[in-house]
Every structure is written in C-alpha cells, then in structure tokens.
Motif scaffolding. Structure first.
Motif, PDB file in Angstrom:
ATOM      1  N   GLY A 158       0.774  -1.236   0.000  1.00 43.96           N
ATOM      2  CA  GLY A 158       0.000   0.000   0.000  1.00 43.96           C
ATOM      3  C   GLY A 158       0.800   1.276   0.000  1.00 43.96           C
ATOM      4  N   VAL A 159       2.126   1.185  -0.034  1.00 43.10           N
ATOM      5  CA  VAL A 159       2.951   2.400  -0.029  1.00 43.10           C
ATOM      6  C   VAL A 159       2.922   3.029  -1.416  1.00 43.10           C
ATOM      7  CG1 VAL A 159       5.281   3.321   0.255  1.00 43.10           C
ATOM      8  CG2 VAL A 159       4.418   1.596   1.852  1.00 43.10           C
ATOM      9  N   PRO A 160       2.491   4.280  -1.548  1.00 37.96           N
ATOM     10  CA  PRO A 160       2.447   4.936  -2.863  1.00 37.96           C
ATOM     11  C   PRO A 160       3.850   5.107  -3.441  1.00 37.96           C
ATOM     12  CG  PRO A 160       1.082   6.102  -1.266  1.00 37.96           C
ATOM     13  CD  PRO A 160       1.912   5.127  -0.493  1.00 37.96           C
ATOM     14  N   TYR A 161       3.942   5.023  -4.752  1.00 38.58           N
ATOM     15  CA  TYR A 161       5.238   4.989  -5.421  1.00 38.58           C
ATOM     16  C   TYR A 161       5.127   5.712  -6.753  1.00 38.58           C
ATOM     17  CZ  TYR A 161       9.839   2.738  -6.213  1.00 38.58           C
ATOM     18  OH  TYR A 161      11.181   2.477  -6.389  1.00 38.58           O
ATOM     19  N   LEU A 162       6.271   6.098  -7.310  1.00 39.15           N
ATOM     20  CA  LEU A 162       6.343   6.761  -8.605  1.00 39.15           C
ATOM     21  C   LEU A 162       7.349   6.040  -9.488  1.00 39.15           C
ATOM     22  CD1 LEU A 162       6.435  10.439  -7.300  1.00 39.15           C
ATOM     23  CD2 LEU A 162       4.479   9.310  -8.384  1.00 39.15           C
ATOM     24  N   ILE A 163       7.099   6.034 -10.795  1.00 36.79           N
ATOM     25  CA  ILE A 163       7.947   5.330 -11.755  1.00 36.79           C
ATOM     26  C   ILE A 163       8.517   6.336 -12.753  1.00 36.79           C
ATOM     27  CG2 ILE A 163       8.056   3.554 -13.536  1.00 36.79           C
ATOM     28  CD1 ILE A 163       7.560   2.379 -10.794  1.00 36.79           C
ATOM     29  N   LYS A 164       9.805   6.269 -12.979  1.00 37.93           N
ATOM     30  CA  LYS A 164      10.457   7.132 -13.966  1.00 37.93           C
ATOM     31  C   LYS A 164       9.921   6.840 -15.361  1.00 37.93           C
ATOM     32  CE  LYS A 164      15.181   8.273 -15.556  1.00 37.93           C
ATOM     33  NZ  LYS A 164      16.615   7.947 -15.367  1.00 37.93           N
ATOM     34  N   ASP A 165       9.821   7.877 -16.186  1.00 33.02           N
ATOM     35  CA  ASP A 165       9.130   7.761 -17.461  1.00 33.02           C
ATOM     36  C   ASP A 165       9.970   7.130 -18.567  1.00 33.02           C
ATOM     37  OD1 ASP A 165       7.039   7.914 -19.158  1.00 33.02           O
ATOM     38  OD2 ASP A 165       6.760  10.081 -19.015  1.00 33.02           O
ATOM     39  N   GLU A 166      10.749   6.112 -18.215  1.00 32.93           N
ATOM     40  CA  GLU A 166      11.450   5.314 -19.217  1.00 32.93           C
ATOM     41  C   GLU A 166      11.227   3.834 -18.993  1.00 32.93           C
ATOM     42  OE1 GLU A 166      15.635   6.024 -18.852  1.00 32.93           O
ATOM     43  OE2 GLU A 166      15.797   4.981 -16.941  1.00 32.93           O
ATOM     44  N   ALA A 167      10.489   3.492 -17.931  1.00 32.47           N
ATOM     45  CA  ALA A 167      10.257   2.083 -17.600  1.00 32.47           C
ATOM     46  C   ALA A 167       8.925   1.629 -18.168  1.00 32.47           C
ATOM     47  CB  ALA A 167      10.270   1.887 -16.080  1.00 32.47           C
ATOM     48  N   ASP A 168       8.896   0.412 -18.668  1.00 33.66           N
ATOM     49  CA  ASP A 168       7.652  -0.148 -19.199  1.00 33.66           C
ATOM     50  C   ASP A 168       6.668  -0.447 -18.077  1.00 33.66           C
ATOM     51  OD1 ASP A 168       7.900  -0.167 -21.975  1.00 33.66           O
ATOM     52  OD2 ASP A 168       9.061  -2.029 -21.985  1.00 33.66           O
ATOM     53  N   ILE A 169       5.436  -0.004 -18.271  1.00 30.89           N
ATOM     54  CA  ILE A 169       4.314  -0.339 -17.401  1.00 30.89           C
ATOM     55  C   ILE A 169       3.226  -0.892 -18.311  1.00 30.89           C
ATOM     56  CG2 ILE A 169       2.579   0.533 -15.788  1.00 30.89           C
ATOM     57  CD1 ILE A 169       4.552   2.756 -15.042  1.00 30.89           C
ATOM     58  N   VAL A 170       2.784  -2.092 -18.039  1.00 32.66           N
ATOM     59  CA  VAL A 170       1.858  -2.770 -18.935  1.00 32.66           C
ATOM     60  C   VAL A 170       0.639  -1.887 -19.216  1.00 32.66           C
ATOM     61  CG1 VAL A 170       0.647  -3.987 -17.057  1.00 32.66           C
ATOM     62  CG2 VAL A 170       0.644  -4.932 -19.377  1.00 32.66           C
ATOM     63  N   GLY A 171       0.300  -1.780 -20.512  1.00 34.09           N
ATOM     64  CA  GLY A 171      -0.866  -1.005 -20.928  1.00 34.09           C
ATOM     65  C   GLY A 171      -0.598   0.458 -21.195  1.00 34.09           C
ATOM     66  N   LEU A 172       0.653   0.909 -20.937  1.00 37.19           N
ATOM     67  CA  LEU A 172       0.997   2.322 -21.132  1.00 37.19           C
ATOM     68  C   LEU A 172       2.218   2.436 -22.030  1.00 37.19           C
ATOM     69  CD1 LEU A 172       0.656   3.556 -17.437  1.00 37.19           C
ATOM     70  CD2 LEU A 172      -1.030   3.810 -19.277  1.00 37.19           C
ATOM     71  N   ALA A 173       2.427   3.627 -22.569  1.00 41.32           N
ATOM     72  CA  ALA A 173       3.610   3.904 -23.373  1.00 41.32           C
ATOM     73  C   ALA A 173       4.586   4.735 -22.577  1.00 41.32           C
ATOM     74  CB  ALA A 173       3.215   4.659 -24.647  1.00 41.32           C
ATOM     75  N   ARG A 174       5.870   4.521 -22.827  1.00 37.98           N
ATOM     76  CA  ARG A 174       6.905   5.370 -22.234  1.00 37.98           C
ATOM     77  C   ARG A 174       6.985   6.678 -23.007  1.00 37.98           C
ATOM     78  NH1 ARG A 174      11.915   1.254 -22.341  1.00 37.98           N
ATOM     79  NH2 ARG A 174      11.013   0.797 -24.385  1.00 37.98           N
ATOM     80  N   HIS A 175       7.437   7.732 -22.322  1.00 39.30           N
ATOM     81  CA  HIS A 175       7.519   9.044 -22.963  1.00 39.30           C
ATOM     82  C   HIS A 175       8.960   9.524 -23.145  1.00 39.30           C
ATOM     83  CE1 HIS A 175       3.220   9.208 -22.439  1.00 39.30           C
ATOM     84  NE2 HIS A 175       3.354   9.032 -21.148  1.00 39.30           N
TER      85      HIS A 175
END
Length: 514
Positions: A111-128
C-alpha cells in the motif's frame, strides 16, 4: 511472502492517530519529526506524510491508515506542488486506486504509494522518455523487471516522473514537459536523469521513488535534492543495461536497504551473493581513500570541496582510516571514451523511435520535434565507426580494471558527486548549442560515469548543505558487489549526522491536511 520488516511491529508504529508527539518519540527524529519542529504556513499535515516508506508500511499493516487513504493523501500532495515543481509527466491515479482497493497486506511495502520514472515499461501504457516523440512509442505488453518486483513487494505506482529527453542530461528541462524544479530552491535543477523522481521525494510527495542510473542519473539527483541514491553493481537487480542500472531514490538509508534486500536478483544465475537485509552500521573500521579532482582533472567548487573535507573529518572521528588516492588511469581519455560510447547509444534510441516499422524517422521530422542536443547527438553517433566504439570499450575495460585495483588497498573511495552545487535552471538543457552544452557538462558532471562504465556500486549521501541552503551529496564507492559495505557505512553516517529531519522550503505535506 515472509515480511522482512517483522521487527517493526504494530506497537512501534502508531498507538493512535491523534497521538503524534508520542509516536514521533518512539520512531525517532531521523524518521519522523514532531509537527512543532516542522511548523510552516498552511494546513497541518498528517503524521503519515512525514514517515519514510518502512514506517508507512508498518502503519498500513497495523491498520492505522488504509492503502486507499495513503494513496489519496499522496495524490493530494502531488497535486498541491505539481504546479511549482512539475515532477509528474503522466498520472495513473485510477490504476493505482484499483490496486489500493485490493491490496495484499502481507507484502512488505503493502500500500505504499510509489512513482515510476518515465522510461520504464508499465503494462498497458507507453513510455515518454521526456520527448515530444512519445506518440510513436508502443504500448507496453509487460512491466519492466524492476517495476514488476516493486509491485510484487506491495508498492503502488500512481504516476510517472519527468526526465530529460531520452535521459541524456543531468538536468530535467524539456520541450515536451517543461522545467522540473528543485524543492530546495525553485531556481535550481533537481538533477537528472531521474530528476522528477528526486524532486517528488525531496518535496515529500512520496518517501521513495523509482529511478535509474546510466551516468549518475540516481546519484546526481540525490546529491542535488538531499536524498539517498544508490547505484547498484551491474546486474545486481536485473533489467538494466551495460551502463544503466534501475533502483530508487529515498530519504532514509533503511528504505534503500530494505528495498534492495527485496528486489535484488537471488538464486541461480545471480551475479553476486545477495546483499540481504542491512539494518545497522558495522563495527568494522574501514580504509577510506578519497580523490578530490574530477576524472577530467577539474577541481570542484569551494562548497563541494568543503563537503568532502567535512565528511572526511567525520569519518576519521568515527575511527576510519583516511588516505588520499589518485585516479589510476588517464582520466581525460576515459571521459572521451565514455562520451563516445554514451553518444553511440543514440543509435539505439533512434531505433526505438521507428514506430515499430524498422524505418528511421525522417531527419526533418525529428529536428522539428526533438531538442537540439538530442538531434546533434543522433547525427554525430551516425558517424562513429564500429571500430572506434569497440576501441573505446576496450580502453574503458582497462580503466575499470585499474579502478577496481584501488580496492586492494582501500574499502571505500570518497569523491564528490558533482563539481558544483545544483545548477541554475537554464544553464544545462537540450536547447543549448551542443559545443557550449558539452563544455558546461564537462565542468559540472565529472565523477559518476566511472561506476557505470566499470559496473561497480556507489551511493550518494546528503552530507552537506551550502550557505544558500542547497544540498550537496558525497559519493562513496566500493568494489563490485560491495553494496553491504556502502549501506553499513551509510547507516553509520546517517546516525552520526542525521539528515532526514531537514525539509526544503517547498514541502508538500505542509500544503495539504491529509
């Protein structure tokens, strides 16, 4: 899954939400500060917002705050300061809300909120990649290795963080997403390429965030924002590249240590014996070498020099043996080799911009959309012969062997992270003519690339603040696989000179009441 934080029981966390001062005394000032000490204009923030991730995970397990409440509070903090620091490139709030509602409380960081750098793949999304070319990026069909492991241990990503275009620069100012600013002083950069992550953690949106380090991209933002930034040994975690290793930025050593114990690659095929859980300093006194000047021979600024001399004095007072060292190879040649190799990787970046059809983007189309530095690097990289790149790799390998020979006579090497305190906005960005940009880079970032080339570990710790209140990190490096030594020393320095109680002028929890 066995909880590695079992020693942090419900009794250690929060007997009652309203009993904040008592809780602060139990957890200690290095992790959680009394609200009186942090008095600022604006609403009084919840005590949970002051916790590191380890304490927040324990509070969630003790059911003192729910995963949904923790997430909504983090979103509120992000929305409160995003206009000022611009650290988020894309929100994933609805996705995170669904995860929060079905959180498995047995996970260590449940449950700890987290952030992902915008170069890592996240299923269903595109990297920027910090670029206006993001629309040609494919939708990910699976998570990156580290993103997957972070979710497995309970972390809940709710947004992507900003980065310089294609991760090239040690600042985060882009045509695509604008300028990301340092919470310690909005006129200065948070670093790069994990600049958005560092700004978010420093501002108190989240206690830690995902990042990656390809030439100092975790350690430089950590230095600029007063955080802990560990670049792990090559392949310690997996999912990285020859130069780049993914991990996290945090405000406390224990958050970094606990996360490494959970996400490092173990078992068959692991490159090293596991670091395991590190919780305290070691009684072992270390042989500590230091080098003041950069790889290219540049002398650091007076404020950076002071950060090293005061840190060495502290280390000596703690009983460690200190000795001066020298770079055991031609540093200028090494910088040239690394720059060539780094720029040559632009060929791979261009391939990723093909839209999946294998065709190279039209140069005229590219020039209109990407920053001049990215375009110039792409053009230059096309001129590098395979032979010249191979020769640069060969020389870097020889330099790396000479570097690791240093650890035959020392346990830890201390250097600056940067030649100067955090740069001002506008001094280093992708729109500056490339020859000027390269000169400014050579006079700013001249230490961290060695560990990327060699694969060795290094950590930036917030050991100094300038007279103007800007953080200056100090780098501690060790032999391949030496993360335990670095973490034990980091625990000792954090205990001797606590930094987690320091708050930047822009502190998100003081702007919300949740």
């Amino acid at each position: 899954m066995t909880n590695p934080f079992d020693s942090i029981s419900a009794r250690t966390v929060l007997p009652a939400r309203r009993n904040f001062l008592k809780m602060a005394g139990m957890l200690g000032a290095a992790t959680l500060l009394p609200g009186i000490a942090l008095a600022r204009a604006g609403p009084v923030s919840s005590p949970f917002a002051e916790m590191d991730a380890t304490a927040l995970a324990a509070a969630i397990k003790a059911r003192e705050i729910s995963p949904v409440e923790a997430l909504e509070a983090a979103i509120a903090r992000a929305q409160a300061v995003q206009p000022a620091i611009n650290c988020i490139s894309e929100d994933m709030y609805d996705r995170a809300r669904r995860r929060a509602a079905s959180t498995d409380l047995s996970a260590p960081f449940a449950g700890v909120p987290y952030l992902i750098k915008d170069e890592a793949d996240i299923v269903g999304l595109a990297r920027h990649f910090g670029s206006r070319l993001d629309k040609v990026m494919p939708i990910a069909k699976r998570n990156d290795v580290l993103v997957e492991r972070c979710e497995q241990i309970g972390l809940n990503p709710f947004a992507r963080t900003t980065m310089p275009e294609f991760g090239i620069l040690p600042t985060t100012e882009t045509l695509a997403y604008g300028v990301t600013r340092n919470p310690w002083n909005l006129d200065h950069v948070p670093g790069g390429s994990s600049g958005g992550a560092a700004a978010a953690v420093a501002a108190g949106i989240v206690p830690k965030a995902h990042g990656s380090d390809g030439a100092g991209s975790l350690r430089i933002p950590a230095s600029n924002c007063g955080l802990v930034g560990l670049k792990t040994s090559r392949d310690r975690i997996g999912g990285g590249s020859f130069l780049g290793q993914p991990f996290c930025l945090s405000r406390t050593v224990r958050d970094t240590a606990n996360q490494l114990a959970l996400v490092e690659h173990k078992g068959p095929g692991a490159a090293y014996a596991p670091v395991g859980r590190v919780t305290d300093p070691s009684a072992r006194r270390l042989r500590i070498g230091f080098i003041m000047n950069g790889l290219g021979g540049h002398a650091p600024s007076p404020e950076v020099s002071e950060s090293i001399t005061t840190t060495l004095a502290l280390l000596e007072s703690l009983g460690h043996r200190i000795g001066e060292a020298r770079w055991p190879f031609d540093g200028t040649q090494f910088v040239e080799d690394f720059t060539l190799v780094y720029m040559a990787k632009a060929k791979g970046t261009r391939a990723r911009m093909s839209g999946g059809d294998g065709a190279s983007p039209d140069p005229a189309f590219l020039k209109k959309l990407i920053e001049s530095a990215s375009f110039d690097i792409g053009e230059l990289s096309a001129d590098f012969s395979d032979e010249s790149v191979a020769l640069a790799y060969t020389r870097m390998a020889a330099s790396s062997r000479a570097y690791f020979d240093l650890f035959d006579t020392m346990d830890v090497l201390v250097t600056p992270v940067l030649l100067k305190p955090p740069a001002r906005i506008g001094e280093i960005n992708g729109s500056i003519p490339f020859p000027i940009l390269l000169m400014r880079l050579n006079n700013y970032a001249d230490y961290t690339m060695l560990q990327n080339a060699s694969g060795g570990p290094a950590i930036s710790l917030p050991m100094h603040w300038t007279k103007d209140g800007l953080p200056v990190g100090v780098q501690f490096a060790s032999r391949l696989g030496g993360e335990r030594t670095l973490l034990e020393l980091a625990f000792e320095l954090e205990r001797a000179q606590p930094w987690a109680q320091r708050r930047p002028p822009l502190w998100a929890p003081s702007h919300v009441s949740t």
